[in-house]
Design a protein around this motif. Structure first.
Motif, PDB file in Angstrom:
ATOM      1  N   UNK A  14      31.352  60.608 -13.896  1.00  0.00           N
ATOM      2  CA  UNK A  14      30.750  59.702 -12.921  1.00  0.00           C
ATOM      3  C   UNK A  14      31.743  59.454 -11.786  1.00  0.00           C
ATOM      4  N   UNK A  15      31.555  60.126 -10.666  1.00  0.00           N
ATOM      5  CA  UNK A  15      32.520  60.113  -9.580  1.00  0.00           C
ATOM      6  C   UNK A  15      32.694  58.740  -8.941  1.00  0.00           C
ATOM      7  N   UNK A  35      26.347  54.654  -4.651  1.00  0.00           N
ATOM      8  CA  UNK A  35      26.998  55.950  -4.547  1.00  0.00           C
ATOM      9  C   UNK A  35      27.954  55.972  -3.359  1.00  0.00           C
ATOM     10  N   UNK A  36      29.047  56.720  -3.498  1.00  0.00           N
ATOM     11  CA  UNK A  36      29.995  56.867  -2.409  1.00  0.00           C
ATOM     12  C   UNK A  36      30.869  55.658  -2.183  1.00  0.00           C
ATOM     13  N   UNK A  39      32.610  47.201  -5.544  1.00  0.00           N
ATOM     14  CA  UNK A  39      31.285  47.391  -4.926  1.00  0.00           C
ATOM     15  C   UNK A  39      30.195  46.580  -5.610  1.00  0.00           C
ATOM     16  N   UNK A  40      29.335  45.965  -4.794  1.00  0.00           N
ATOM     17  CA  UNK A  40      28.215  45.195  -5.324  1.00  0.00           C
ATOM     18  C   UNK A  40      28.432  43.713  -5.141  1.00  0.00           C
ATOM     19  N   UNK A  41      27.392  43.008  -4.732  1.00  0.00           N
ATOM     20  CA  UNK A  41      27.488  41.570  -4.528  1.00  0.00           C
ATOM     21  C   UNK A  41      27.209  40.806  -5.804  1.00  0.00           C
TER      22      UNK A  41
END
Length: 223
Positions: free
Chosen positions: A74-75, A159-160, A177-179
């Motif tokens: 999972x990159x 992603x990214x 990442x993500x709120x």
């Protein structure tokens, strides 16, 4: 992205519990087994792959399992660590002093990220009668808790995007990442009283069982 989140919420599932596209037999879990033995003083049994949610009831590797595999495919689980020269990224003092890109098993990433912060921190010290007391810029237990929280609470469907750990002359910043899970803004809340809501409960359980993070809801106060 929002549609995927709504579908997951409506189905009562979380990203880490979903079956992945990877086969269990193609993956190795030596890092998980090593840390499990070191922390709990017993071997990781084969039946625990199911009970821990690494493999689902249909014998498929879950996303949590893919993230815990030695060579995680999972990159978007990577962590970028950077020691900057100065107080920000654009102060004109030159390039980064040190940087590293961490990938593969998220447990190994946690260990390596903590080592990066330790190796790039300044240390004050004074000498007692029979030992030397060291005071690093950032207490390692607090650093471990903060990075562990970034790993288990981040949104892996973005992603990214990766976790970033940026060290400056006067501070340490961790971006995940993500709120907020419920869509609220953290700026409008008291971080010390925000209820604990786990975006990836399987990962949270793994890290808690292995003693890699505090029990649910107590981490921020400990930091």
């Amino acid at each position: 992205m929002q549609l995927k989140s709504l579908v997951l919420k409506g189905s009562g599932r979380t990203y880490d519990s979903l079956p992945s596209n990877y086969r269990f037999e193609d993956m190795a879990f030596y890092k998980l087994k090593s840390v499990h033995y070191k922390r709990l003083q017993r071997s990781f049994e084969d039946n625990e792959f199911v009970s821990w949610g690494i493999v689902d009831e249909n014998a498929k590797l879950t996303n949590a399992g893919a993230l815990l595999a030695d060579e995680s495919p999972i990159r978007q689980s990577r962590i970028f660590c950077t020691q900057w020269n100065g107080l920000d990224m654009t102060n004109g003092l030159g390039e980064a002093i040190d940087d590293v890109e961490l990938e593969e098993c998220i447990i190994g990433q946690l260990q390596d990220a903590v080592s990066f912060v330790r190796n790039n921190s300044r240390r004050k010290w004074w000498k007692e009668n029979d030992y030397r007391e060291e005071l690093p810029d950032y207490p390692e237990r607090a650093v471990t808790e903060a990075i562990a929280n970034a790993i288990i609470h981040r949104d892996y469907m973005l992603m990214g995007s990766e976790i970033h750990i940026d060290m400056y002359d006067d501070r340490l910043e961790i971006y995940s990442p993500g709120g907020m899970l419920d869509g609220k803004l953290i700026q409008q809340l008291n971080p010390l009283t925000v209820p604990s809501k786990r975006r990836n409960p399987l990962l949270a359980d793994f890290f808690s069982r292995l003693g890699l993070m505090e029990r649910r809801g107590s981490g921020m106060k400990k930091i």
